[in-house]
Motif scaffolding. Structure first.
Motif, PDB file in Angstrom:
ATOM      1  N   GLY A 124       7.574  77.682  18.744  1.00  0.00           N
ATOM      2  CA  GLY A 124       6.355  77.919  17.977  1.00  0.00           C
ATOM      3  C   GLY A 124       5.167  76.959  18.621  1.00  0.00           C
ATOM      4  N   ILE A 125       4.219  76.680  17.788  1.00  0.00           N
ATOM      5  CA  ILE A 125       3.045  76.048  18.387  1.00  0.00           C
ATOM      6  C   ILE A 125       3.175  74.736  18.614  1.00  0.00           C
ATOM      7  CG2 ILE A 125       1.569  75.673  16.359  1.00  0.00           C
ATOM      8  CD1 ILE A 125      -0.772  77.021  18.010  1.00  0.00           C
ATOM      9  N   GLY A 126       4.082  74.252  17.736  1.00  0.00           N
ATOM     10  CA  GLY A 126       4.467  72.522  17.846  1.00  0.00           C
ATOM     11  C   GLY A 126       5.319  72.136  18.715  1.00  0.00           C
TER      12      GLY A 126
ATOM     13  N   LEU B 176      -3.111  71.204  19.154  1.00  0.00           N
ATOM     14  CA  LEU B 176      -2.535  72.466  19.760  1.00  0.00           C
ATOM     15  C   LEU B 176      -3.153  73.701  19.464  1.00  0.00           C
ATOM     16  CD1 LEU B 176       0.981  71.031  18.514  1.00  0.00           C
ATOM     17  CD2 LEU B 176       0.300  71.031  20.923  1.00  0.00           C
ATOM     18  N   PHE B 177      -4.231  73.532  18.892  1.00  0.00           N
ATOM     19  CA  PHE B 177      -5.052  74.712  18.574  1.00  0.00           C
ATOM     20  C   PHE B 177      -6.287  74.965  19.545  1.00  0.00           C
ATOM     21  CE2 PHE B 177      -2.174  73.871  14.894  1.00  0.00           C
ATOM     22  CZ  PHE B 177      -1.864  75.311  14.327  1.00  0.00           C
ATOM     23  N   THR B 178      -6.292  74.155  20.690  1.00  0.00           N
ATOM     24  CA  THR B 178      -7.591  74.291  21.186  1.00  0.00           C
ATOM     25  C   THR B 178      -7.304  75.842  21.994  1.00  0.00           C
ATOM     26  OG1 THR B 178      -6.433  73.287  23.231  1.00  0.00           O
ATOM     27  CG2 THR B 178      -7.955  71.769  21.799  1.00  0.00           C
TER      28      THR B 178
ATOM     29  N   SER C 285       2.107  80.796   4.673  1.00  0.00           N
ATOM     30  CA  SER C 285       0.815  81.126   4.516  1.00  0.00           C
ATOM     31  C   SER C 285       0.574  82.190   5.537  1.00  0.00           C
ATOM     32  CB  SER C 285      -0.050  79.758   4.572  1.00  0.00           C
ATOM     33  OG  SER C 285       0.094  79.348   5.919  1.00  0.00           O
ATOM     34  N   LEU C 286       1.084  82.409   6.509  1.00  0.00           N
ATOM     35  CA  LEU C 286       0.956  83.365   7.799  1.00  0.00           C
ATOM     36  C   LEU C 286       1.595  84.693   7.329  1.00  0.00           C
ATOM     37  CD1 LEU C 286       1.574  81.196  10.765  1.00  0.00           C
ATOM     38  CD2 LEU C 286      -0.362  81.422   9.426  1.00  0.00           C
ATOM     39  N   LYS C 287       2.066  84.778   6.078  1.00  0.00           N
ATOM     40  CA  LYS C 287       2.721  86.219   5.865  1.00  0.00           C
ATOM     41  C   LYS C 287       1.800  87.339   6.115  1.00  0.00           C
ATOM     42  CE  LYS C 287       4.706  87.646   1.816  1.00  0.00           C
ATOM     43  NZ  LYS C 287       4.644  89.205   1.868  1.00  0.00           N
TER      44      LYS C 287
ATOM     45  N   SER D 237       7.272  82.301  14.842  1.00  0.00           N
ATOM     46  CA  SER D 237       5.840  82.098  14.720  1.00  0.00           C
ATOM     47  C   SER D 237       5.039  82.445  15.988  1.00  0.00           C
ATOM     48  CB  SER D 237       5.622  80.427  14.398  1.00  0.00           C
ATOM     49  OG  SER D 237       4.344  80.301  13.632  1.00  0.00           O
ATOM     50  N   MET D 238       4.457  81.451  16.826  1.00  0.00           N
ATOM     51  CA  MET D 238       3.674  81.681  18.034  1.00  0.00           C
ATOM     52  C   MET D 238       4.449  82.658  18.747  1.00  0.00           C
ATOM     53  SD  MET D 238       0.458  81.097  18.291  1.00  0.00           S
ATOM     54  CE  MET D 238      -0.236  80.556  19.789  1.00  0.00           C
ATOM     55  N   GLY D 239       5.885  82.181  18.907  1.00  0.00           N
ATOM     56  CA  GLY D 239       6.713  82.753  19.525  1.00  0.00           C
ATOM     57  C   GLY D 239       7.275  84.234  19.103  1.00  0.00           C
TER      58      GLY D 239
ATOM     59  N   ASP E 272       9.620  79.084   3.333  1.00  0.00           N
ATOM     60  CA  ASP E 272       8.185  78.745   3.851  1.00  0.00           C
ATOM     61  C   ASP E 272       8.295  79.001   5.437  1.00  0.00           C
ATOM     62  OD1 ASP E 272       5.961  77.649   3.851  1.00  0.00           O
ATOM     63  OD2 ASP E 272       6.504  76.016   2.631  1.00  0.00           O
ATOM     64  N   HIS E 273       6.977  78.380   6.159  1.00  0.00           N
ATOM     65  CA  HIS E 273       7.060  78.471   7.589  1.00  0.00           C
ATOM     66  C   HIS E 273       7.846  77.572   8.201  1.00  0.00           C
ATOM     67  CE1 HIS E 273       4.907  80.169  10.922  1.00  0.00           C
ATOM     68  NE2 HIS E 273       4.649  78.685  11.451  1.00  0.00           N
ATOM     69  N   ASP E 274       9.318  77.786   8.140  1.00  0.00           N
ATOM     70  CA  ASP E 274       9.981  76.509   8.434  1.00  0.00           C
ATOM     71  C   ASP E 274      11.409  77.109   9.084  1.00  0.00           C
ATOM     72  OD1 ASP E 274      10.818  73.925   8.743  1.00  0.00           O
ATOM     73  OD2 ASP E 274      10.424  73.313   6.625  1.00  0.00           O
TER      74      ASP E 274
ATOM     75  N   ALA F 110       2.880  84.447  14.119  1.00  0.00           N
ATOM     76  CA  ALA F 110       1.476  83.657  14.007  1.00  0.00           C
ATOM     77  C   ALA F 110       0.390  84.805  14.270  1.00  0.00           C
ATOM     78  CB  ALA F 110       1.728  82.601  14.816  1.00  0.00           C
ATOM     79  N   PRO F 111      -0.959  84.228  13.934  1.00  0.00           N
ATOM     80  CA  PRO F 111      -1.892  85.097  14.170  1.00  0.00           C
ATOM     81  C   PRO F 111      -2.337  85.293  15.728  1.00  0.00           C
ATOM     82  CG  PRO F 111      -2.480  82.994  12.682  1.00  0.00           C
ATOM     83  CD  PRO F 111      -1.265  83.050  13.212  1.00  0.00           C
ATOM     84  N   ASN F 112      -1.368  84.863  16.593  1.00  0.00           N
ATOM     85  CA  ASN F 112      -1.623  85.494  18.011  1.00  0.00           C
ATOM     86  C   ASN F 112      -0.987  86.999  18.012  1.00  0.00           C
ATOM     87  OD1 ASN F 112       1.071  84.356  17.472  1.00  0.00           O
ATOM     88  ND2 ASN F 112       1.209  84.217  19.891  1.00  0.00           N
ATOM     89  N   THR F 113      -0.404  87.330  16.979  1.00  0.00           N
ATOM     90  CA  THR F 113       0.293  88.588  17.158  1.00  0.00           C
ATOM     91  C   THR F 113      -0.810  89.741  17.123  1.00  0.00           C
ATOM     92  OG1 THR F 113       1.916  87.719  15.599  1.00  0.00           O
ATOM     93  CG2 THR F 113       1.662  90.358  15.910  1.00  0.00           C
TER      94      THR F 113
ATOM     95  N   LYS G 137      -4.985  76.011  24.937  1.00  0.00           N
ATOM     96  CA  LYS G 137      -3.548  75.890  24.687  1.00  0.00           C
ATOM     97  C   LYS G 137      -3.140  77.203  24.149  1.00  0.00           C
ATOM     98  CE  LYS G 137      -3.659  70.947  24.344  1.00  0.00           C
ATOM     99  NZ  LYS G 137      -3.753  69.773  23.531  1.00  0.00           N
ATOM    100  N   VAL G 138      -4.091  77.886  23.253  1.00  0.00           N
ATOM    101  CA  VAL G 138      -3.671  79.135  22.673  1.00  0.00           C
ATOM    102  C   VAL G 138      -3.757  80.119  23.770  1.00  0.00           C
ATOM    103  CG1 VAL G 138      -4.230  80.895  21.008  1.00  0.00           C
ATOM    104  CG2 VAL G 138      -4.419  78.456  20.288  1.00  0.00           C
ATOM    105  N   GLN G 139      -4.461  80.248  24.649  1.00  0.00           N
ATOM    106  CA  GLN G 139      -4.458  81.005  25.828  1.00  0.00           C
ATOM    107  C   GLN G 139      -3.139  80.996  26.612  1.00  0.00           C
ATOM    108  OE1 GLN G 139      -6.361  83.578  26.906  1.00  0.00           O
ATOM    109  NE2 GLN G 139      -4.927  83.687  28.712  1.00  0.00           N
TER     110      GLN G 139
END
Ligand code: FER
Length: 262
Positions: free
Chosen positions: A67-69, A116-118, A217-219, A159-161, A244-246, A185-188, A121-123
């Motif tokens: 994931g993003i973290g 991590l959300f710049t 919260s990303l469901k 998540s991001m993955g 949860d997101h966990d 995640a919202p990168n989908t 980094k998302v790109q």
């Protein structure tokens, strides 16, 4: 892909599935370095070879994304995939596979540091598609005894993955027959971009797995994907579970998905 995927009933994950068991054979987890033509540097990944790995045999490969973290160590540190998989082998519930844990943030400084959300980094999570296809997969195929056709290559992540697994997997059906997303995640990408031709995707894909915790919260990302796939009669497994997101959701995802592939 079978229609039964629509009506999939997840079996409970057994007690102790993620606890180290005494007296069973263990796989080996190692950090590797590979040359990236995409970034022009050397990148790290972790590789799990299963119990009894030997080079006279050829193995399937699961690419398992963080994931993003996280980075290439995240699954190992928090998810202990080697414990989950060693236990599954001991119970003869898994096809022999190598699991590659890449770093999906494909940029020169790929550590999970700072904000991590710049946008850069998302790109970098998008740039990873090139690093994976042109650099990491060829490296694995040169250095491990693996099967190289699409039926023996899977991609899954959290998540991001999870978003990456959908974006990359469904965009490269000549390379992947098995795709899994845990709490994507919202990168989908929007579903009509992920699966523009549902019949074609359904014909090629062996498994599309989508799972998410009901408290995540990303469901909405999973919901919109599942709704579109259902509306277009695209077979897939959708698991909305308590959570949860966990990690409990993601480890469960790995346990369930890995049993179904290959
Ligand atoms: C976002 C919220 C969460 C986002 C990414 C995430 C790119 C990723 C979360 C994770 O990987 O755990 O808006 O946008």
């Amino acid at each position: 892909m079978s229609e039964s995927q629509q009506k999939y009933k997840m079996q409970n994950t057994p007690e102790g599935y993620d606890k180290e068991r005494e007296g069973i054979a263990r796989g080996v987890m190692q950090t590797i370095e590979y040359p990236s033509t995409t970034l022009g540097n050397t990148r790290k990944a972790m590789v799990y070879t299963p119990p009894g790995y030997f080079t006279e045999k050829e193995y399937s490969v699961l690419y398992l994304l963080h994931g993003i973290g996280g980075d290439e160590n995240e699954w190992y540190t928090h998810g202990k995939p080697q414990v989950i998989l060693d236990n599954l082998y001991a119970d003869q519930m898994l096809k022999p596979m190598i699991v590659v844990l890449p770093n999906g943030r494909a940029m020169l400084n790929d550590r999970a540091e700072g904000d991590l959300f710049t946008s850069d980094k998302v790109q970098a999570f998008e740039t990873f598609e090139s690093d994976l296809l042109h650099d990491l997969i060829p490296y694995i195929e040169e250095n491990y005894s693996v099967l190289t056709d699409r039926m023996h290559r899977a991609i899954a992540g959290l998540s991001m993955g999870g978003g990456q697994s959908l974006n990359i997997g469904l965009n490269n059906l000549d390379r992947f027959a098995w795709v899994g997303a845990f709490s994507p995640a919202p990168n989908t990408k929007m579903p009509e971009l992920l699966v523009p031709e549902p019949h074609k995707t359904a014909e090629l894909l062996s498994l599309l797995w989508l799972s998410c915790g009901d408290l995540d919260s990303l469901k909405n990302v999973s919901d919109r994907t599942h709704t579109y796939l259902s509306q277009h009669s695209m077979p897939h497994i959708w698991v909305e579970e308590n959570g949860d997101h966990d990690w409990p959701v993601w480890k469960n995802g790995l346990y369930q998905f890995s049993k179904l592939i290959f």
